[in-house]
Each structure stands twice: as structure tokens, then as C-alpha cells.
Enzyme design. Structure first.
Site, short mmCIF file in Angstrom:
data_model
loop_
_atom_site.label_atom_id
_atom_site.label_comp_id
_atom_site.label_asym_id
_atom_site.label_seq_id
_atom_site.Cartn_x
_atom_site.Cartn_y
_atom_site.Cartn_z
N SER A 16 0.83 -1.22 0.00
CA SER A 16 0.00 0.00 0.00
C SER A 16 0.86 1.26 0.00
CB SER A 16 -0.99 0.00 1.17
OG SER A 16 -0.34 0.14 2.39
N ASN A 17 2.03 1.22 0.63
CA ASN A 17 2.93 2.38 0.55
C ASN A 17 3.48 2.56 -0.85
OD1 ASN A 17 3.63 3.91 3.22
ND2 ASN A 17 3.37 1.75 3.81
N LEU A 89 11.05 -7.32 3.44
CA LEU A 89 11.36 -8.22 4.52
C LEU A 89 12.54 -9.14 4.21
CD1 LEU A 89 7.71 -9.19 5.51
CD2 LEU A 89 9.18 -7.48 6.56
N ILE A 92 19.34 -6.40 3.39
CA ILE A 92 19.88 -5.68 2.24
C ILE A 92 21.32 -6.17 2.03
CG2 ILE A 92 20.54 -3.40 1.36
CD1 ILE A 92 17.54 -3.84 1.52
N HIS A 108 9.49 2.44 9.33
CA HIS A 108 9.15 1.44 10.34
C HIS A 108 7.90 1.92 11.09
CE1 HIS A 108 9.90 -1.90 13.07
NE2 HIS A 108 9.50 -1.09 14.02
N ASP A 149 16.86 -1.89 11.59
CA ASP A 149 16.22 -0.75 12.26
C ASP A 149 17.16 0.09 13.11
OD1 ASP A 149 13.90 -1.64 11.10
OD2 ASP A 149 13.24 -2.73 12.87
N GLU A 178 2.04 7.11 7.52
CA GLU A 178 3.00 6.69 6.48
C GLU A 178 2.65 7.32 5.14
OE1 GLU A 178 4.31 2.37 8.18
OE2 GLU A 178 2.76 2.38 6.67
C1 GRF Z 1 4.33 -0.57 6.67
O1 GRF Z 1 3.61 -0.46 7.86
C2 GRF Z 1 5.75 -0.13 6.86
O2 GRF Z 1 5.93 0.77 7.90
C3 GRF Z 1 6.44 -1.42 7.22
O3 GRF Z 1 5.78 -2.41 6.52
C4 GRF Z 1 4.45 -2.01 6.24
C5 GRF Z 1 4.23 -2.19 4.77
O4 GRF Z 1 2.89 -2.02 4.43
N1 GRF Z 1 7.85 -1.33 6.96
P1 GRF Z 1 2.49 -1.99 2.90
O5 GRF Z 1 3.04 -3.26 2.25
O6 GRF Z 1 3.09 -0.77 2.32
O7 GRF Z 1 0.99 -1.97 2.88
#
Ligand code: GRF
Length: 192
Positions: A16-17, A89, A92, A108, A149, A178
Site C-alpha cells: 500500500s505504501n 522483509l 539488504i 518502520h 532498524d 505513512e
Molecule cells: C508498513 O507499515 C511499513 O511501515 C512497514 O511495513 C508495512 C508495509 O505495508 N515497513 P504496505 O506493504 O506498504 O501496505
């Protein structure tokens, strides 16, 4: 026309981001452009979503993430200046850290250093915030280094934790932060 600054999004999940960043940046008059999305999961939902928006999504299997050379090559071929992690996930690879020093950022979903580190991703973070009884949560945007992190913090934004929150309602409030602030911070980093 001014040359657009190219970014790449690395994502493993829902995306979604990634969708939000593409919506924000991929218009012709934007000074920033999402050149590619890269994933380590063959079935990640982010693939279908971003490809439907006309942005390529490259998949690299595990062995290629271990060396990192093909990933670096793909980024350099596309003129990527900043690598943006959004729910990515996997570790790197060193080759990528070396090719993009201080040019890899992550978001994060908590106020680091609270609730960071291995295993702290997605809904697990929000469960931990509620279990700890924290009054606030939020987001942290930070540089990536070789430790989970722990790279330098660029920006943080907070939101309240409500007494009746579930991990899902808290996640929704944090996601809203976000969507608002990740594009802003990326713009600031690239354009000053
Ligand atoms: C987000 O909450 C971000 O902060 C974390 O993973 C999540 C990813 O969400 N690193 P999406 O895949 O962007 O919906």
C-alpha cells in the site's frame, strides 16, 4: 524539462505504501519518479498492484539477494538515486549498501528504538505496542545500515494509542501517517 530524480521501491508484501508513492510521484510534472519496484517474493501482492499502475515490478530470487549484484545492476541501469524500502522483509545485501551509501531509506511502523529489530514487522509491531501499554505510537523513517532498524533516524511522527485499540485499528492510524509523511520526507531528501 528538469531531469526527474529516479527512485526504486523495495517491497515484499501488500504494497500500500508503494501504491501511495506511485500515485504521489508518477505524474509527468513530478520532479521525482518511481522507476521500478523490486520484490523478493514471487507472489507478493505489490507486484500485481504496481504493474496495474504501469510500473514494472522486478522479482529477484533468494540467491540474487544474497549477492546483490543483479539488484545493483538493475538499479544503476535505471538511474536510481534513492532506494526506498516499503515493507521489504529481507536483509539488504552488502553490494547494495556499498553502491548506495546513505541512499537507502526505510519506514518502520513504530517510534524507534521502541519495537524495532528482528521479527518486528507488520501487525507484530502494533501487537507489541499494545502489549507494552504505550500511550503513543507512530512512524520512523531512517537510513538503512547493516543492522535491522538501527540506521540514523531521519524523521518521526507520532499518533496516540487509544484505550480500545486493536492491532488493526492502530495499524490503520499508523498507515495514515505513512501515506502522508513518507512522500514528503523522500521529496525533502531528493530536492532539499
Ligand atoms: C508498513 O507499515 C511499513 O511501515 C512497514 O511495513 C508495512 C508495509 O505495508 N515497513 P504496505 O506493504 O506498504 O501496505
Amino acid at each position: 524539462m528538469v531531469q526527474q530524480k529516479k527512485i526504486a521501491i523495495l517491497a515484499s508484501g501488500a504494497g500500500s505504501n508503494a501504491v501511495n508513492l506511485i500515485n504521489r510521484f508518477n505524474s509527468t510534472d513530478s520532479p521525482i519518479h518511481v522507476a521500478t519496484v523490486i520484490t523478493n517474493r514471487v507472489k507478493a501482492a505489490v507486484r500485481e498492484k504496481t504493474e496495474a499502475m504501469g510500473v514494472e515490478c522486478l522479482y529477484f530470487p533468494k540467491d540474487e539477494w544474497l549477492s546483490g549484484h543483479e539488484v545493483v545492476k538493475a538499479l544503476q541501469e535505471r538511474g536510481v538515486e534513492l532506494v526506498v524500502l516499503a515493507g521489504f522483509l529481507a536483509m539488504i545485501p552488502n553490494a547494495l549498501l556499498e553502491a548506495y551509501p546513505d541512499k537507502i531509506v526505510n519506514i518502520h511502523p513504530s517510534l524507534l528504538p521502541r519495537h524495532g529489530g528482528k521479527g518486528m514487522y507488520g501487525i507484530h509491531v502494533h501487537e507489541a505496542v499494545l502489549a507494552a501499554g504505550d500511550a503513543r505510537s507512530g512512524i520512523t523513517i531512517h537510513y538503512i545500515n547493516e543492522h535491522y532498524d538501527q540506521g540514523a533516524i531521519i524523521a518521526q511522527r507520532a499518533c496516540p494509542v487509544m484505550p480500545d485499540d486493536t492491532p488493526e485499528t492502530l495499524a490503520e492510524r499508523v498507515h495514515a501517517l505513512e501515506y502522508e509523511y513518507y512522500p514528503q520526507v523522500i521529496s525533502q531528501l531528493l530536492l532539499g
